[in-house]
Design a protein around this motif. Structure first.
Motif, PDB file in Angstrom:
ATOM      1  N   ARG A 112       0.551  -1.364   0.663  1.00  0.00           N
ATOM      2  CA  ARG A 112       0.168   0.095  -0.074  1.00  0.00           C
ATOM      3  C   ARG A 112       0.937   1.111   0.201  1.00  0.00           C
ATOM      4  O   ARG A 112       0.508   1.737  -0.635  1.00  0.00           O
ATOM      5  CB  ARG A 112      -0.764  -0.361   1.128  1.00  0.00           C
ATOM      6  N   ALA A 113       1.820   2.026   0.660  1.00  0.00           N
ATOM      7  CA  ALA A 113       2.748   2.215   0.871  1.00  0.00           C
ATOM      8  C   ALA A 113       3.465   2.781  -0.553  1.00  0.00           C
ATOM      9  O   ALA A 113       3.885   3.778  -1.247  1.00  0.00           O
ATOM     10  CB  ALA A 113       3.221   2.073   1.842  1.00  0.00           C
ATOM     11  N   ALA A 114       3.876   1.706  -1.429  1.00  0.00           N
ATOM     12  CA  ALA A 114       4.287   1.388  -2.445  1.00  0.00           C
ATOM     13  C   ALA A 114       3.219   2.116  -3.951  1.00  0.00           C
ATOM     14  O   ALA A 114       3.972   2.864  -4.632  1.00  0.00           O
ATOM     15  CB  ALA A 114       4.743   0.207  -3.175  1.00  0.00           C
ATOM     16  N   GLY A 115       2.438   1.864  -2.877  1.00  0.00           N
ATOM     17  CA  GLY A 115       1.051   3.297  -4.454  1.00  0.00           C
ATOM     18  C   GLY A 115      -0.145   2.281  -4.647  1.00  0.00           C
ATOM     19  O   GLY A 115      -1.104   2.399  -5.141  1.00  0.00           O
ATOM     20  N   VAL A 116      -0.511   0.929  -4.537  1.00  0.00           N
ATOM     21  CA  VAL A 116      -0.626   0.482  -4.639  1.00  0.00           C
ATOM     22  C   VAL A 116      -2.127   0.087  -4.015  1.00  0.00           C
ATOM     23  O   VAL A 116      -2.109   0.513  -2.594  1.00  0.00           O
ATOM     24  CB  VAL A 116      -1.199  -1.415  -4.280  1.00  0.00           C
ATOM     25  N   ASN A 117      -3.246   0.715  -4.827  1.00  0.00           N
ATOM     26  CA  ASN A 117      -4.701   0.551  -4.232  1.00  0.00           C
ATOM     27  C   ASN A 117      -5.551   0.243  -4.473  1.00  0.00           C
ATOM     28  O   ASN A 117      -7.311   0.603  -3.756  1.00  0.00           O
ATOM     29  CB  ASN A 117      -5.399   2.633  -3.877  1.00  0.00           C
ATOM     30  N   ARG A 118      -5.039  -1.579  -4.540  1.00  0.00           N
ATOM     31  CA  ARG A 118      -6.962  -2.443  -5.551  1.00  0.00           C
ATOM     32  C   ARG A 118      -5.857  -3.664  -4.752  1.00  0.00           C
ATOM     33  O   ARG A 118      -5.330  -3.815  -5.927  1.00  0.00           O
ATOM     34  CB  ARG A 118      -7.458  -1.684  -6.183  1.00  0.00           C
ATOM     35  N   LEU A 119      -6.635  -4.504  -4.294  1.00  0.00           N
ATOM     36  CA  LEU A 119      -5.824  -6.094  -4.243  1.00  0.00           C
ATOM     37  C   LEU A 119      -6.994  -7.066  -4.850  1.00  0.00           C
ATOM     38  O   LEU A 119      -7.719  -6.494  -4.665  1.00  0.00           O
ATOM     39  CB  LEU A 119      -5.150  -5.825  -2.531  1.00  0.00           C
ATOM     40  N   SER A 120      -6.223  -7.638  -5.038  1.00  0.00           N
ATOM     41  CA  SER A 120      -6.687  -9.251  -5.973  1.00  0.00           C
ATOM     42  C   SER A 120      -6.347  -9.579  -5.378  1.00  0.00           C
ATOM     43  O   SER A 120      -5.612 -10.063  -6.189  1.00  0.00           O
ATOM     44  CB  SER A 120      -7.312  -8.724  -8.318  1.00  0.00           C
ATOM     45  N   LEU A 121      -7.195 -10.414  -4.672  1.00  0.00           N
ATOM     46  CA  LEU A 121      -6.996 -11.885  -3.899  1.00  0.00           C
ATOM     47  C   LEU A 121      -6.962 -13.718  -4.626  1.00  0.00           C
ATOM     48  O   LEU A 121      -8.401 -13.450  -4.975  1.00  0.00           O
ATOM     49  CB  LEU A 121      -7.006 -11.924  -2.361  1.00  0.00           C
ATOM     50  N   PHE A 154      -6.304  -1.387   2.027  1.00  0.00           N
ATOM     51  CA  PHE A 154      -6.582  -1.097   0.818  1.00  0.00           C
ATOM     52  C   PHE A 154      -8.024  -0.427   0.261  1.00  0.00           C
ATOM     53  O   PHE A 154      -8.989  -0.646   1.011  1.00  0.00           O
ATOM     54  CB  PHE A 154      -6.138  -1.860  -0.213  1.00  0.00           C
ATOM     55  N   PRO A 155      -8.075   0.854  -0.338  1.00  0.00           N
ATOM     56  CA  PRO A 155      -8.997   1.397  -0.458  1.00  0.00           C
ATOM     57  C   PRO A 155     -10.206   0.493  -1.810  1.00  0.00           C
ATOM     58  O   PRO A 155     -11.432   0.347  -0.853  1.00  0.00           O
ATOM     59  CB  PRO A 155      -8.441   2.807  -1.435  1.00  0.00           C
ATOM     60  N   ARG A 156      -9.325  -0.582  -1.944  1.00  0.00           N
ATOM     61  CA  ARG A 156     -10.478  -1.707  -3.153  1.00  0.00           C
ATOM     62  C   ARG A 156      -9.817  -2.876  -2.431  1.00  0.00           C
ATOM     63  O   ARG A 156      -8.477  -2.941  -2.914  1.00  0.00           O
ATOM     64  CB  ARG A 156     -10.562  -0.995  -4.625  1.00  0.00           C
ATOM     65  N   LEU A 157     -11.178  -3.463  -2.432  1.00  0.00           N
ATOM     66  CA  LEU A 157     -10.401  -5.175  -2.912  1.00  0.00           C
ATOM     67  C   LEU A 157     -11.576  -6.241  -3.798  1.00  0.00           C
ATOM     68  O   LEU A 157     -11.971  -5.779  -3.541  1.00  0.00           O
ATOM     69  CB  LEU A 157     -10.104  -5.164  -1.063  1.00  0.00           C
ATOM     70  N   SER A 158     -10.855  -7.006  -4.281  1.00  0.00           N
ATOM     71  CA  SER A 158     -11.788  -8.187  -4.682  1.00  0.00           C
ATOM     72  C   SER A 158     -10.984  -9.280  -4.051  1.00  0.00           C
ATOM     73  O   SER A 158      -9.527  -9.776  -4.119  1.00  0.00           O
ATOM     74  CB  SER A 158     -11.253  -8.018  -6.262  1.00  0.00           C
ATOM     75  N   PHE A 159     -11.881 -10.765  -4.005  1.00  0.00           N
ATOM     76  CA  PHE A 159     -11.289 -11.829  -4.013  1.00  0.00           C
ATOM     77  C   PHE A 159     -11.702 -12.468  -5.406  1.00  0.00           C
ATOM     78  O   PHE A 159     -12.495 -12.933  -5.253  1.00  0.00           O
ATOM     79  CB  PHE A 159     -11.645 -12.111  -2.993  1.00  0.00           C
TER      80      PHE A 159
END
Length: 382
Positions: A112-121, A154-159
């Motif tokens: 997240r600190a690196a700039g990722v704002n959406r994670l897909s698990l 993260f502001p946004r998340l999907s899995f």
């Protein structure tokens, strides 16, 4: 309004190869020289920047493989390279794929600190037997932990989940899907298991050692998926993707709406307009060979194709009709310089397979979504 433009980077390394997976992924027990690969990504981006020209990047997708095996500093380096060579929208969507193992979850804050704002698990199943059958290395407890942690960071998340698995029936999927909906933030990707050639599952299937649910059971699971997600505020916006209002994946929409993107890394594809031609680029799949090509030639592209208008028409149909919003007819005609066959449209409408949305879009009906191949074949360029 500026047309969306995407950047896709492919990190091809995994701890293990899942038996259903036909993606370009590789295991390297001796480790990966991340610094060398990050430098190669930067060089390839610099090389392709001269071809894409000035673009405003609206989405960045870091896929794989398993990108969450990367050190956070490598993610930072990849994103720094994108920002160096293109203008990046202030509200850019930056998605990274990740696995729910505890080792990878411990890095979430750094990503997240690196700039990722959406994670897909890549959860894939919410029962331990199902996970084992799919060759996954995490368990359900780790999946719940990773999702909860990601939601907080993260502001946004999907899995992702896979259904119509060996040994799974409709009642089991109903129970699992309800768990997933309770766990979800604002986006779910729900895929029916398909047996892809070249995978371990394909070899087992061909040998009669892998049995899938009957087609009518799989169809019932699909219908259940649509009904349950719709009822809980996560309707489908594409055949396999479900989201709350405004939470659709912008990068996925970019593909399905037939916008342009550049692809970087082993096996990555790109589609962008260069001059007056729409170009498809395809990169070397083997990571070490891609790396050498970039270091010697500035890029890993080994094949290019200039798409004809007929090819573009077929691609637009294939992509656009997957979307619940449908195909933008005016844009289709502008890009392909052709009109859809009205006689075929009338036949498909009479059969209840497609419908017009406000005289601007052509979309598949509920009945038609399970017959997309037939619809596209009927409307495709000859």
């Amino acid at each position: 309004m500026t047309e969306p433009f995407g950047i896709y980077t492919h990190w091809p390394f995994c701890v293990a190869k899942c038996p259903y997976c036909d993606f370009n992924s590789h295991m390297r027990l001796g480790g990966v020289d991340e610094l060398r690969f990050a430098s190669a990504f930067r060089r390839e981006m610099e090389s392709l920047r001269s071809r894409t020209g000035r673009r405003n990047v609206t989405s960045i997708f870091i896929g794989g493989g398993t990108p969450s095996l990367m050190a956070p500093q490598t993610i930072t380096a990849l994103l720094d390279s994108v920002y160096t060579f293109w203008t990046v929208s202030p509200d850019v969507e930056i998605t990274m794929e990740a696995n729910p193992s505890s080792v990878e979850a411990d890095r979430f804050r750094a990503y997240r600190a690196a700039g990722v704002n959406r994670l897909s698990l890549g959860v894939q199943a919410l029962d331990d037997v199902g996970l084992k059958r799919l060759g996954r290395l995490h368990n359900v407890a780790q999946a719940f932990y990773a999702v909860d942690l990601a939601r907080a960071i993260f502001p946004r998340l999907s899995f992702d989940l896979i259904y119509s698995r060996p040994g799974q029936d409709e009642a089991a999927w109903h129970k699992e899907l309800e768990k997933a909906i309770d766990l979800a933030a604002d986006h779910l990707s729900l895929y029916q298991l398909t047996i892809e050639e070249g995978t371990a599952f394909h070899r087992l299937y061909m040998a009669g050692k892998l049995t899938l649910p009957m087609p009518e059971t799989a169809a019932s699971m699909y219908e259940l998926t649509q009904e349950l997600t719709q009822a809980h505020g996560l309707p489908a916006y594409e055949i396999s993707n479900h989201a709350a209002a405004g939470a659709q994946s912008q990068h996925n929409l970019l593909y399905w709406r037939y916008h342009q993107y550049a692809g970087f890394g082993p096996g990555a594809h790109g589609r962008f307009v260069e001059g007056d031609r729409r170009i498809v680029t395809m990169s070397e799949r083997l990571p070490e060979r891609w790396l050498e090509n970039v270091e010697h030639h500035g890029h890993g592209i080994i094949e290019e194709e200039h798409l004809s208008q007929a090819q573009q028409a077929d691609e637009m149909l294939l992509m656009g009709l997957r979307l619940c919003e449908g195909l933008d007819i005016a844009r289709y005609e502008l890009i392909t310089q052709k009109s859809l066959p009205q006689n075929k449209i009338m036949e498909l409408q009479d059969g209840g397979l497609i419908e017009m949305a406000g005289n601007m879009r052509l979309r598949a009906t509920e009945k038609g979504r399970v017959l997309l191949d037939y619809i596209i074949g009927s409307l495709a360029a000859v």
